[in-house]
Design a protein around this motif. Structure first.
Motif, PDB file in Angstrom:
ATOM      1  N   ILE A 139      15.752  -6.256   1.795  1.00  4.47           N
ATOM      2  CA  ILE A 139      14.428  -5.876   0.915  1.00  4.47           C
ATOM      3  C   ILE A 139      13.965  -4.350   1.494  1.00  4.47           C
ATOM      4  O   ILE A 139      13.371  -3.914   0.459  1.00  4.47           O
ATOM      5  N   GLU A 140      14.398  -3.963   2.363  1.00  2.33           N
ATOM      6  CA  GLU A 140      14.083  -2.479   2.341  1.00  2.33           C
ATOM      7  C   GLU A 140      14.719  -1.576   1.469  1.00  2.33           C
ATOM      8  O   GLU A 140      14.143  -0.461   1.397  1.00  2.33           O
ATOM      9  N   ASP A 141      15.659  -2.178   0.647  1.00  2.93           N
ATOM     10  CA  ASP A 141      16.383  -1.258  -0.590  1.00  2.93           C
ATOM     11  C   ASP A 141      15.665  -1.674  -1.725  1.00  2.93           C
ATOM     12  O   ASP A 141      16.329  -1.075  -2.706  1.00  2.93           O
ATOM     13  N   PHE A 142      14.919  -2.721  -1.830  1.00  3.78           N
ATOM     14  CA  PHE A 142      14.387  -3.239  -3.205  1.00  3.78           C
ATOM     15  C   PHE A 142      13.350  -2.178  -3.492  1.00  3.78           C
ATOM     16  O   PHE A 142      12.472  -1.606  -2.855  1.00  3.78           O
ATOM     17  N   THR A 143      13.688  -1.789  -4.676  1.00  2.00           N
ATOM     18  CA  THR A 143      12.626  -0.728  -5.385  1.00  2.00           C
ATOM     19  C   THR A 143      12.208  -1.195  -6.854  1.00  2.00           C
ATOM     20  O   THR A 143      12.810  -1.683  -7.518  1.00  2.00           O
ATOM     21  N   SER A 144      10.698  -1.051  -6.909  1.00  4.56           N
ATOM     22  CA  SER A 144       9.997  -1.203  -7.979  1.00  4.56           C
ATOM     23  C   SER A 144       9.614   0.010  -8.714  1.00  4.56           C
ATOM     24  O   SER A 144       9.416   1.028  -8.261  1.00  4.56           O
ATOM     25  N   GLN A 145       9.850   0.025 -10.024  1.00  2.28           N
ATOM     26  CA  GLN A 145       9.757   1.156 -10.881  1.00  2.28           C
ATOM     27  C   GLN A 145       8.397   1.006 -11.345  1.00  2.28           C
ATOM     28  O   GLN A 145       8.116  -0.013 -11.934  1.00  2.28           O
ATOM     29  N   VAL A 146       7.644   1.807 -11.002  1.00  3.03           N
ATOM     30  CA  VAL A 146       5.999   1.904 -11.447  1.00  3.03           C
ATOM     31  C   VAL A 146       5.709   3.133 -12.183  1.00  3.03           C
ATOM     32  O   VAL A 146       6.592   4.185 -12.390  1.00  3.03           O
ATOM     33  N   TYR A 147       4.413   3.146 -12.827  1.00  9.26           N
ATOM     34  CA  TYR A 147       4.302   4.056 -13.692  1.00  9.26           C
ATOM     35  C   TYR A 147       3.060   4.874 -13.641  1.00  9.26           C
ATOM     36  O   TYR A 147       1.988   4.203 -13.127  1.00  9.26           O
ATOM     37  N   LEU A 148       3.027   6.297 -13.704  1.00  7.45           N
ATOM     38  CA  LEU A 148       1.795   7.189 -13.480  1.00  7.45           C
ATOM     39  C   LEU A 148       0.754   6.327 -14.200  1.00  7.45           C
ATOM     40  O   LEU A 148       0.702   5.933 -15.263  1.00  7.45           O
ATOM     41  N   ASP A 149      -0.400   6.677 -13.533  1.00 11.58           N
ATOM     42  CA  ASP A 149      -1.916   6.175 -13.982  1.00 11.58           C
ATOM     43  C   ASP A 149      -1.924   4.782 -14.462  1.00 11.58           C
ATOM     44  O   ASP A 149      -2.501   4.402 -15.463  1.00 11.58           O
ATOM     45  N   ASN A 150      -0.909   3.841 -13.704  1.00 13.07           N
ATOM     46  CA  ASN A 150      -0.932   2.354 -14.216  1.00 13.07           C
ATOM     47  C   ASN A 150      -1.090   1.786 -12.995  1.00 13.07           C
ATOM     48  O   ASN A 150      -0.485   1.957 -11.977  1.00 13.07           O
ATOM     49  N   ASP A 151      -1.838   0.401 -13.140  1.00 15.18           N
ATOM     50  CA  ASP A 151      -1.727  -0.348 -11.824  1.00 15.18           C
ATOM     51  C   ASP A 151      -0.501  -0.985 -11.439  1.00 15.18           C
ATOM     52  O   ASP A 151       0.442  -1.640 -11.973  1.00 15.18           O
TER      53      ASP A 151
END
Length: 150
Positions: free
Chosen positions: A46-58
């Motif tokens: 779990i500590e290595d799980f990475t979600s790709q998120v986007y600037l100015d998005n929820d």
């Protein structure tokens, strides 16, 4: 072009609730995390799980369990400052994102529109509670990551 990302914390709620003073390894073993944007953990941890998120998005975090009578609430999302990294930045405008409350509360926040975040990794804490059939709750936490994308 970015998009909203939903992160789901799935918990073996009955087992986790039944543990007395579990270690972080025991908590992690009863949880899994996924998202709707191909997030993954190269090590399976779990500590290595990475979600790709986007600037100015929820980004929305929600809890889930398939155990009847139990529920999982996201209590808060907390930024973990990396003291050894002078370039460390928070992805959000507040260091603590509070959940919506209740037995199955979620949390939502918008990633800052800051190009300095591109390519950065943010370690953070998901504080969550597991509720049993009687409405009693126990608090737990896990520590995954976010990666910022334009």
């Amino acid at each position: 072009m970015g998009k909203k990302v939903e992160i789901t914390l799935t918990v073996d709620a009955a087992t986790l609730f039944g543990l007395s003073n579990p270690s972080q390894d025991q908590v992690d073993a009863e949880c899994s995390i996924s998202d709707d944007n191909s997030g993954n953990s190269p090590t399976g941890k779990i500590e290595d799980f990475t979600s790709q998120v986007y600037l100015d998005n929820d980004v929305k975090w929600k809890g889930y369990t398939s155990d009847n009578g139990y529920s999982v609430a996201i209590d808060s999302i907390v930024y973990e400052p990396e003291s050894s990294d002078p370039n460390d930045v928070d992805f959000f405008t507040v260091t603590t994102i509070n959940g919506s409350g209740g037995r199955s509360g979620n949390a939502t926040a918008k990633v800052k529109n800051d190009s300095l975040l591109n390519g950065k990794i943010d370690e953070y804490t998901i504080n969550f509670s597991v509720y049993n059939q009687q409405g009693d709750s126990k608090p737990f936490h896990i520590d995954p990551k976010l990666a910022a994308n334009p």
